[in-house]
Design an enzyme around this catalytic site. Structure first.
Site, short mmCIF file in Angstrom:
data_model
loop_
_atom_site.label_atom_id
_atom_site.label_comp_id
_atom_site.label_asym_id
_atom_site.label_seq_id
_atom_site.Cartn_x
_atom_site.Cartn_y
_atom_site.Cartn_z
N LEU A 33 -15.71 -43.35 15.89
CA LEU A 33 -17.12 -42.92 15.97
C LEU A 33 -17.23 -41.42 16.21
O LEU A 33 -17.92 -40.96 17.12
CB LEU A 33 -17.89 -43.71 17.03
CG LEU A 33 -18.03 -45.21 16.78
CD1 LEU A 33 -18.87 -45.86 17.88
CD2 LEU A 33 -18.64 -45.49 15.41
N GLU A 82 -10.35 -37.94 8.35
CA GLU A 82 -11.26 -36.81 8.17
C GLU A 82 -11.28 -36.53 6.68
O GLU A 82 -10.22 -36.45 6.04
CB GLU A 82 -10.77 -35.59 8.95
CG GLU A 82 -10.74 -35.78 10.45
CD GLU A 82 -12.11 -35.76 11.08
OE1 GLU A 82 -13.07 -35.32 10.40
OE2 GLU A 82 -12.24 -36.20 12.23
N THR A 132 -7.17 -40.43 -1.92
CA THR A 132 -8.08 -39.65 -2.77
C THR A 132 -7.37 -39.07 -3.97
O THR A 132 -6.16 -38.84 -3.95
CB THR A 132 -8.70 -38.50 -1.94
OG1 THR A 132 -9.44 -37.63 -2.80
CG2 THR A 132 -7.62 -37.67 -1.26
N ASP A 133 -8.14 -38.78 -5.02
CA ASP A 133 -7.56 -38.11 -6.19
C ASP A 133 -7.27 -36.63 -5.92
O ASP A 133 -6.55 -35.99 -6.69
CB ASP A 133 -8.49 -38.24 -7.40
CG ASP A 133 -9.88 -37.65 -7.20
OD1 ASP A 133 -10.19 -37.17 -6.09
OD2 ASP A 133 -10.68 -37.68 -8.16
N GLU A 134 -7.79 -36.10 -4.81
CA GLU A 134 -7.60 -34.68 -4.53
C GLU A 134 -6.14 -34.33 -4.24
O GLU A 134 -5.76 -33.15 -4.29
CB GLU A 134 -8.51 -34.23 -3.39
CG GLU A 134 -9.98 -34.37 -3.74
CD GLU A 134 -10.89 -33.65 -2.76
OE1 GLU A 134 -10.51 -32.59 -2.25
OE2 GLU A 134 -11.99 -34.16 -2.51
N TYR A 158 -7.59 -30.51 3.63
CA TYR A 158 -7.90 -31.93 3.55
C TYR A 158 -6.96 -32.65 2.60
O TYR A 158 -6.32 -33.65 2.97
CB TYR A 158 -9.35 -32.15 3.09
CG TYR A 158 -9.61 -33.53 2.55
CD1 TYR A 158 -9.44 -34.65 3.36
CD2 TYR A 158 -10.00 -33.73 1.22
CE1 TYR A 158 -9.65 -35.93 2.87
CE2 TYR A 158 -10.22 -35.01 0.73
CZ TYR A 158 -10.04 -36.10 1.55
OH TYR A 158 -10.24 -37.36 1.07
N SER A 161 -3.43 -32.92 3.84
CA SER A 161 -3.24 -33.91 4.90
C SER A 161 -3.24 -35.32 4.33
O SER A 161 -2.49 -36.19 4.79
CB SER A 161 -4.31 -33.75 5.98
OG SER A 161 -5.60 -34.10 5.49
N LYS A 162 -4.06 -35.57 3.31
CA LYS A 162 -4.05 -36.89 2.68
C LYS A 162 -2.77 -37.10 1.87
O LYS A 162 -2.23 -38.22 1.84
CB LYS A 162 -5.28 -37.07 1.79
CG LYS A 162 -6.58 -37.25 2.55
CD LYS A 162 -6.58 -38.50 3.42
CE LYS A 162 -6.66 -39.77 2.60
NZ LYS A 162 -6.76 -40.99 3.47
N TYR A 215 -22.32 -24.56 -5.02
CA TYR A 215 -21.23 -23.59 -4.95
C TYR A 215 -20.95 -22.96 -6.32
O TYR A 215 -20.93 -23.65 -7.35
CB TYR A 215 -19.94 -24.28 -4.49
CG TYR A 215 -19.84 -24.54 -3.01
CD1 TYR A 215 -20.10 -23.55 -2.07
CD2 TYR A 215 -19.43 -25.79 -2.54
CE1 TYR A 215 -19.98 -23.79 -0.71
CE2 TYR A 215 -19.29 -26.03 -1.19
CZ TYR A 215 -19.57 -25.03 -0.28
OH TYR A 215 -19.44 -25.27 1.07
#
Length: 352
Positions: A33, A82, A132-134, A158, A161-162, A215
């Site tokens: 949370l 995150e 993720t695909d990132e 990010y 880290s993934k 952006y």
């Protein structure tokens, strides 16, 4: 019973709600949370005996070990992460702690639990890691979409880290035999998404008369996946995915950010017209691009269709209309989470 971590977040909550609409197998949910974890997302299950919520961190070995020992789940689906690139640029430490250290500790708690199961229980157990695909980096305009064999080239704190968490999942399978599955998804959208992400941010700003910040030149391309489709894909991978395998989950909907915002404006023009009769496109403004902004993501989702028979049901046109209507109908939900801290963050990211 299954255990779902990060279950009060956007995708996790949608998965739990979808799961309990489809079957009666109980779910225990775990969520720290933090700012994007919202118990209101699970409010429909407040009196549902099939659902047990626990507040806590995936990195808390005592808590997680106790949950596993008491409830003995047959599977863990790990959504806890995150997940926002902008926040990772401003404060990478939390991403390292949750996405890498937290995943490591969750794996170790799981391994200790799994090692104590009977051989039959071990064979039936699954740990499904949602990624993720990132992690694959960025594509040029003419490049083929990301397949499961594409090399990892993360470009943000990010995604790095993934990527690290994905490698841990693979290593715990190959070294210790833990029966794991990994999914790498494209950009999700739909109900309950925290309004720091593009689509809910634009809807929230549009109806409140605020600028719609884009952006750079707005030509960055993403593949858009309706969250309910993602949830059914995860369920299918859990049911029939080959242990140790990775499955890419995409919507086959490549669009530029600018085209997405134009589409949103046009739908809101129809659903909730501005008092002055002008289009919400008038509120679009361009802001300085974020550092290291990946140009294009695209997912090749043929493997999951070929092996497991899954493909998305929603087109972008159908999914985005459902999404806009949900946010317009749930103004109170948005107001509850767009606190002063949220407004300060938006100001920091996009200016005044």
């Amino acid at each position: 019973m299954i255990l779902v971590t990060g279950a009060a977040g956007f995708i996790g909550a949608n998965f739990v709600l979808n799961w309990l609409r489809q079957n009666d197998e109980p779910v225990i949910t775990l969520d720290k949370l933090t700012y994007a974890g919202n118990l209101e997302n699970l409010a429909a299950l407040r009196d549902d005996s099939r659902h047990i919520f626990m507040r806590g961190d995936i990195g808390d070995a005592g808590l997680v070990g106790g949950i596993l020992a008491e409830y003995r789940p047959r599977a863990i689906i790990n959504f806890a992460a995150e997940s926002h690139v902008d926040r990772s640029i401003n404060g990478p430490g939390e991403f390292i702690q949750t996405n890498i250290v937290g995943t490591y500790r969750l794996l170790e708690s799981t391994r200790a639990y799994w090692s104590g199961l009977t051989p039959a229980e071990q064979a039936n157990f699954r740990f499904l890691h949602v990624s993720t695909d990132e992690v694959y980096g960025s594509l040029d305009a003419g490049d083929a979409p990301f397949s499961e064999t594409h090399g990892y080239q993360p470009n943000s704190p990010y995604s790095a880290s993934k990527a690290a968490s994905d490698h841990l999942i693979r290593a715990w399978h190959h070294t210790y035999g833990l029966p794991v599955l990994t999914t790498n998804c494209s950009n999700n959208y739909g109900p309950y998404q925290f309004p720091e992400k593009l689509i809910p941010l634009m809807i929230h700003h549009a109806v409140n008369g605020k600028p719609l910040p884009i952006y750079g030149d707005g030509k960055n391309v993403r593949d858009w996946l309706y969250v309910a489709d993602h949830c059914t894909a995860i369920g299918r991978v859990l049911e029939a995915g080959r242990v140790g395998e990775t499955y890419n989950v995409g919507g086959w909907n490549e669009m530029t950010n600018l085209d997405v915002v134009h589409t949103l404006c046009d739908i809101i023009d129809q659903e909730r017209p501005r008092a002055d009769g002008l289009s919400y496109r008038q509120q679009i403004t361009y802001v300085k691009d974020r550092p290291g902004h990946d140009r294009r993501y695209a997912i090749d989702a043929r493997k999951i269709e070929r092996e497991l028979g899954w493909k998305p049901v929603e087109t972008f046109e159908t999914g985005i209309r459902k999404t806009v209507r949900w946010y317009l109908d749930h103004g109170a939900w948005i107001e509850h989470i767009t606190s002063g801290a949220y407004r300060d963050w938006v100001k920091q990211q996009y200016g005044n």
